[in-house]
Enzyme design. Structure first.
Site, PDB file in Angstrom:
ATOM      1  N   SER A 170       0.855  -1.189   0.000  1.00 54.91           N
ATOM      2  CA  SER A 170       0.000   0.000   0.000  1.00 54.91           C
ATOM      3  C   SER A 170       0.889   1.237   0.000  1.00 54.91           C
ATOM      4  CB  SER A 170      -0.945  -0.002   1.207  1.00 54.91           C
ATOM      5  OG  SER A 170      -0.245  -0.280   2.402  1.00 54.91           O
ATOM      6  N   GLU A 197       1.267   5.444   0.739  1.00 48.77           N
ATOM      7  CA  GLU A 197       0.715   6.604   1.450  1.00 48.77           C
ATOM      8  C   GLU A 197       1.043   7.902   0.710  1.00 48.77           C
ATOM      9  OE1 GLU A 197       0.945   6.501   5.744  1.00 48.77           O
ATOM     10  OE2 GLU A 197       1.637   8.566   5.731  1.00 48.77           O
ATOM     11  N   THR A 253      -2.944  11.053   4.105  1.00 45.85           N
ATOM     12  CA  THR A 253      -2.797  11.573   5.464  1.00 45.85           C
ATOM     13  C   THR A 253      -3.773  12.726   5.725  1.00 45.85           C
ATOM     14  OG1 THR A 253      -1.085  13.165   4.896  1.00 45.85           O
ATOM     15  CG2 THR A 253      -0.346  10.953   5.537  1.00 45.85           C
ATOM     16  N   HIS A 271      -6.801   8.841   6.120  1.00 42.33           N
ATOM     17  CA  HIS A 271      -6.449   8.842   7.534  1.00 42.33           C
ATOM     18  C   HIS A 271      -7.449   9.770   8.212  1.00 42.33           C
ATOM     19  CE1 HIS A 271      -1.921   7.710   6.919  1.00 42.33           C
ATOM     20  NE2 HIS A 271      -2.681   7.184   5.982  1.00 42.33           N
ATOM     21  N   ARG A 303      -4.973   9.089  16.590  1.00 45.16           N
ATOM     22  CA  ARG A 303      -5.136  10.234  17.479  1.00 45.16           C
ATOM     23  C   ARG A 303      -4.698  11.502  16.755  1.00 45.16           C
ATOM     24  NH1 ARG A 303      -1.236  11.701  22.407  1.00 45.16           N
ATOM     25  NH2 ARG A 303       0.029  12.248  20.608  1.00 45.16           N
ATOM     26  N   GLY A 304      -3.502  11.457  16.153  1.00 48.02           N
ATOM     27  CA  GLY A 304      -2.966  12.626  15.474  1.00 48.02           C
ATOM     28  C   GLY A 304      -2.052  13.431  16.364  1.00 48.02           C
ATOM     29  N   ASP A 305      -1.163  14.150  15.735  1.00 45.76           N
ATOM     30  CA  ASP A 305      -0.283  15.083  16.439  1.00 45.76           C
ATOM     31  C   ASP A 305      -0.807  16.475  16.170  1.00 45.76           C
ATOM     32  OD1 ASP A 305       1.612  13.471  17.643  1.00 45.76           O
ATOM     33  OD2 ASP A 305       2.742  13.257  15.776  1.00 45.76           O
ATOM     34  N   TYR A 340       3.764   1.052  16.917  1.00 42.36           N
ATOM     35  CA  TYR A 340       5.093   1.643  17.126  1.00 42.36           C
ATOM     36  C   TYR A 340       6.083   0.589  17.614  1.00 42.36           C
ATOM     37  CZ  TYR A 340       2.284   5.758  16.608  1.00 42.36           C
ATOM     38  OH  TYR A 340       1.408   6.682  16.089  1.00 42.36           O
ATOM     39  N   HIS A 370       6.024   4.542  20.929  1.00 38.45           N
ATOM     40  CA  HIS A 370       5.605   5.925  20.627  1.00 38.45           C
ATOM     41  C   HIS A 370       6.413   6.905  21.490  1.00 38.45           C
ATOM     42  CE1 HIS A 370       2.921   9.493  20.757  1.00 38.45           C
ATOM     43  NE2 HIS A 370       2.739   9.167  19.488  1.00 38.45           N
ATOM     44  N   LYS A 406      -6.627  -0.570  21.184  1.00 36.86           N
ATOM     45  CA  LYS A 406      -7.122  -0.197  19.848  1.00 36.86           C
ATOM     46  C   LYS A 406      -7.625  -1.443  19.110  1.00 36.86           C
ATOM     47  CE  LYS A 406      -3.310   2.304  18.652  1.00 36.86           C
ATOM     48  NZ  LYS A 406      -2.469   3.344  18.002  1.00 36.86           N
ATOM     49  N   PHE A 439      12.895  13.160   9.619  1.00 30.63           N
ATOM     50  CA  PHE A 439      11.749  12.253   9.800  1.00 30.63           C
ATOM     51  C   PHE A 439      11.961  11.386  11.041  1.00 30.63           C
ATOM     52  CE2 PHE A 439      11.183  12.296   4.940  1.00 30.63           C
ATOM     53  CZ  PHE A 439      10.191  13.248   5.007  1.00 30.63           C
ATOM     54  N   HIS A 445       3.819  -1.059   3.768  1.00 29.11           N
ATOM     55  CA  HIS A 445       3.097   0.199   3.542  1.00 29.11           C
ATOM     56  C   HIS A 445       4.170   1.269   3.312  1.00 29.11           C
ATOM     57  CE1 HIS A 445      -0.123   3.179   3.983  1.00 29.11           C
ATOM     58  NE2 HIS A 445       0.648   3.857   4.818  1.00 29.11           N
TER      59      HIS A 445
HETATM   60  C1  LIG Z   1       0.855   4.645   9.831  1.00 33.78           C
HETATM   61  C2  LIG Z   1       0.773   6.000  10.467  1.00 33.78           C
HETATM   62  C3  LIG Z   1       0.053   7.008   9.853  1.00 33.78           C
HETATM   63  C4  LIG Z   1      -0.039   8.275  10.445  1.00 33.78           C
HETATM   64  N1  LIG Z   1      -0.772   9.251   9.801  1.00 33.78           N
HETATM   65  C5  LIG Z   1      -0.951  10.453  10.402  1.00 33.78           C
HETATM   66  C6  LIG Z   1      -1.787  11.457   9.815  1.00 33.78           C
HETATM   67  O1  LIG Z   1      -2.354  11.268   8.733  1.00 33.78           O
HETATM   68  N2  LIG Z   1      -1.921  12.642  10.466  1.00 33.78           N
HETATM   69  C7  LIG Z   1      -1.314  12.876  11.681  1.00 33.78           C
HETATM   70  O2  LIG Z   1      -1.511  13.960  12.242  1.00 33.78           O
HETATM   71  N3  LIG Z   1      -0.525  11.951  12.254  1.00 33.78           N
HETATM   72  C8  LIG Z   1      -0.327  10.751  11.650  1.00 33.78           C
HETATM   73  N4  LIG Z   1       0.454   9.795  12.249  1.00 33.78           N
HETATM   74  C9  LIG Z   1       1.148  10.118  13.499  1.00 33.78           C
HETATM   75  C10 LIG Z   1       0.253   9.852  14.718  1.00 33.78           C
HETATM   76  O3  LIG Z   1      -0.887  10.659  14.666  1.00 33.78           O
HETATM   77  C11 LIG Z   1       1.079  10.206  15.948  1.00 33.78           C
HETATM   78  O4  LIG Z   1       2.105   9.262  16.128  1.00 33.78           O
HETATM   79  C12 LIG Z   1       0.267  10.428  17.221  1.00 33.78           C
HETATM   80  O5  LIG Z   1       1.131  11.049  18.192  1.00 33.78           O
HETATM   81  C13 LIG Z   1      -0.270   9.154  17.843  1.00 33.78           C
HETATM   82  O6  LIG Z   1      -1.327   8.669  17.167  1.00 33.78           O
HETATM   83  P1  LIG Z   1      -1.942   7.232  17.538  1.00 33.78           P
HETATM   84  O7  LIG Z   1      -3.138   7.048  16.715  1.00 33.78           O
HETATM   85  O8  LIG Z   1      -0.900   6.194  17.507  1.00 33.78           O
HETATM   86  O9  LIG Z   1      -2.354   7.522  19.080  1.00 33.78           O
HETATM   87  P2  LIG Z   1      -2.717   6.623  20.308  1.00 33.78           P
HETATM   88  O10 LIG Z   1      -2.803   5.190  19.976  1.00 33.78           O
HETATM   89  O11 LIG Z   1      -3.905   7.269  20.946  1.00 33.78           O
HETATM   90  O12 LIG Z   1      -1.445   6.801  21.258  1.00 33.78           O
HETATM   91  C14 LIG Z   1      -0.906   8.098  21.493  1.00 33.78           C
HETATM   92  C15 LIG Z   1      -0.065   8.108  22.761  1.00 33.78           C
HETATM   93  O13 LIG Z   1      -0.933   8.036  23.897  1.00 33.78           O
HETATM   94  C16 LIG Z   1      -0.669   6.880  24.670  1.00 33.78           C
HETATM   95  N5  LIG Z   1      -1.989   6.363  25.029  1.00 33.78           N
HETATM   96  C17 LIG Z   1      -2.863   5.717  24.233  1.00 33.78           C
HETATM   97  N6  LIG Z   1      -3.999   5.437  24.908  1.00 33.78           N
HETATM   98  C18 LIG Z   1      -3.844   5.943  26.153  1.00 33.78           C
HETATM   99  C19 LIG Z   1      -4.666   5.993  27.327  1.00 33.78           C
HETATM  100  N7  LIG Z   1      -5.897   5.457  27.328  1.00 33.78           N
HETATM  101  N8  LIG Z   1      -4.177   6.618  28.438  1.00 33.78           N
HETATM  102  C20 LIG Z   1      -2.928   7.161  28.447  1.00 33.78           C
HETATM  103  N9  LIG Z   1      -2.106   7.138  27.368  1.00 33.78           N
HETATM  104  C21 LIG Z   1      -2.558   6.554  26.241  1.00 33.78           C
HETATM  105  C22 LIG Z   1       0.156   5.947  23.803  1.00 33.78           C
HETATM  106  O14 LIG Z   1       1.046   5.149  24.575  1.00 33.78           O
HETATM  107  C23 LIG Z   1       0.905   6.939  22.924  1.00 33.78           C
HETATM  108  O15 LIG Z   1       2.045   7.426  23.605  1.00 33.78           O
HETATM  109  C24 LIG Z   1       0.600   8.532  11.682  1.00 33.78           C
HETATM  110  C25 LIG Z   1       1.360   7.512  12.301  1.00 33.78           C
HETATM  111  C26 LIG Z   1       1.436   6.268  11.709  1.00 33.78           C
HETATM  112  C27 LIG Z   1       2.255   5.193  12.401  1.00 33.78           C
END
Ligand SMILES: Cc1cc2nc3c(=O)[nH]c(=O)nc-3n(C[C@H](O)[C@H](O)[C@H](O)COP(=O)(O)OP(=O)(O)OC[C@H]3O[C@@H](n4cnc5c(N)ncnc54)[C@H](O)[C@@H]3O)c2cc1C
Length: 284
Positions: free
Chosen positions: A7, A9, A40, A69, A99-101, A140, A144, A160, A211, A261
């Site tokens: 796939s 991106e 994204t 995404h 979740r997103g940054d 990760y 992460h 998740k 990166f 990917h």
């Molecule tokens: C394949 C891929 C695609 C991506 N695409 C994008 C994109 O399109 N746009 C973008 O903005 N970013 C993108 N990202 C980056 C991603 O959004 C960031 O890494 C973000 O900081 C974490 O997202 P997540 O969905 O993994 O979050 P989560 O799974 O929610 O985790 C985030 C952090 O919170 C912690 N955590 C999770 N659940 C809990 C809880 N219940 N209590 C306390 N802590 C918790 C985890 O340990 C981790 O440190 C991508 C990353 C990847 C790997």
């Protein structure tokens, strides 16, 4: 053995010039028939329309499935529900749920919104749309960067999957062992979903370092030092990057990875060269 899935991106182009080039990039990448493209999405809704517009461009220029995404931090239930409805109406069947940054400026204040973590988004999508969407989440292998600990990060990854994720795409990495260790942990925890490695081609010294720093990925010392030496030798760096990353892909696929990917950075050639080597079995 089942064939690996590939796939690709993309990200929404940020300039008119980049927009003009994208259809040709999509057509080139689509020619090798990937399983899907993903697009994204800026967190906090910064480029919702960009994601949707790019999705439409992929539909127009390829017959390939597109997975937008969807980031949830800073969003409301109503806003996410509206986006899901729009995607469903456009025929989307797969979502990468994150979740997103947030941009640094917004990160300082507690982000307003009704979601804090990606598992809540996965639950929300399942509640609103049942099994309509295939849901991919982020994984990760090198942990992460904001995680409280490796164990906690893994525990939250499991949440998740329990919330309904069908598969995971990993953050970029250059240490195959980190991936295999992560997959072992998933097996031991009884998580039965494909964990697809995210592969970032290496074509430039500064951007590779940036990166890796940005997402907490470990760039092995020997790779970093070779890239530093080769930074003004364009062809030498491209050859080294291709050989290094294609060996990584080969190791991952031989070790049982279900697919790859590719983070294309909206460039067709670096990804296609890796794809050619991965599918022909040739490495260096
Ligand atoms: C394949 C891929 C695609 C991506 N695409 C994008 C994109 O399109 N746009 C973008 O903005 N970013 C993108 N990202 C980056 C991603 O959004 C960031 O890494 C973000 O900081 C974490 O997202 P997540 O969905 O993994 O979050 P989560 O799974 O929610 O985790 C985030 C952090 O919170 C912690 N955590 C999770 N659940 C809990 C809880 N219940 N209590 C306390 N802590 C918790 C985890 O340990 C981790 O440190 C991508 C990353 C990847 C790997």
């Amino acid at each position: 053995m089942t064939q690996p899935t590939f796939s690709f991106e993309l990200f929404p182009p940020r300039t008119p010039e980049a927009s003009a080039k994208l259809p040709a990039v999509i057509s080139r990448l689509a020619s090798v028939r990937p399983a899907y493209f993903s697009v994204t999405h800026g967190a906090g809704g910064s480029d919702q329309d960009g994601t949707y517009g790019t999705l439409l461009t992929v539909v127009e220029h390829s017959g390939v499935e597109v997975a937008p995404h969807l980031t949830c931090i800073g969003s409301t239930h109503a806003n996410v529900a509206a986006q899901l409805d729009r995607y469903r109406a456009a025929g989307v069947k797969r979502i990468v749920a994150l979740r997103g940054d947030l941009p640094a400026t917004a990160m300082s204040a507690a982000a307003p919104g009704e979601f804090q973590f990606a598992n809540q988004l996965v639950s929300f999508i399942r509640k609103e749309h049942g099994d309509w969407f295939t849901i991919e989440v982020a994984a990760y292998p090198e942990v992460h960067p904001q995680a409280a600990s490796s164990d906690k990060d893994f525990e939250y990854f499991c949440r998740k999957v329990e919330a309904g994720a069908d598969g995971a795409l990993t953050q970029l990495f250059y240490n195959a062992e980190a991936y295999f260790h992560f997959v072992d942990r998933c097996d031991k925890a009884g998580l039965n979903i494909p964990i697809v490695p995210g592969i970032m081609p290496i074509t430039n010294y500064a951007s590779t370092v940036r990166f890796c720093n940005g997402c907490g990925a470990d760039l092995p010392r020997w790779v970093k030092l070779r890239l530093e030496d080769l930074q003004y030798d364009k062809q030498g760096l491209l050859d080294f990057g291709l050989n290094t990353v294609s060996r990584l892909c080969d190791t991952l696929l031989r070790g049982g990875a279900p697919g790859l990917h590719f983070y294309t950075i909206n460039q067709a050639e670096p990804t296609l060269r890796l794809w050619e080597r991965a599918t022909s079995g040739a490495t260096a």
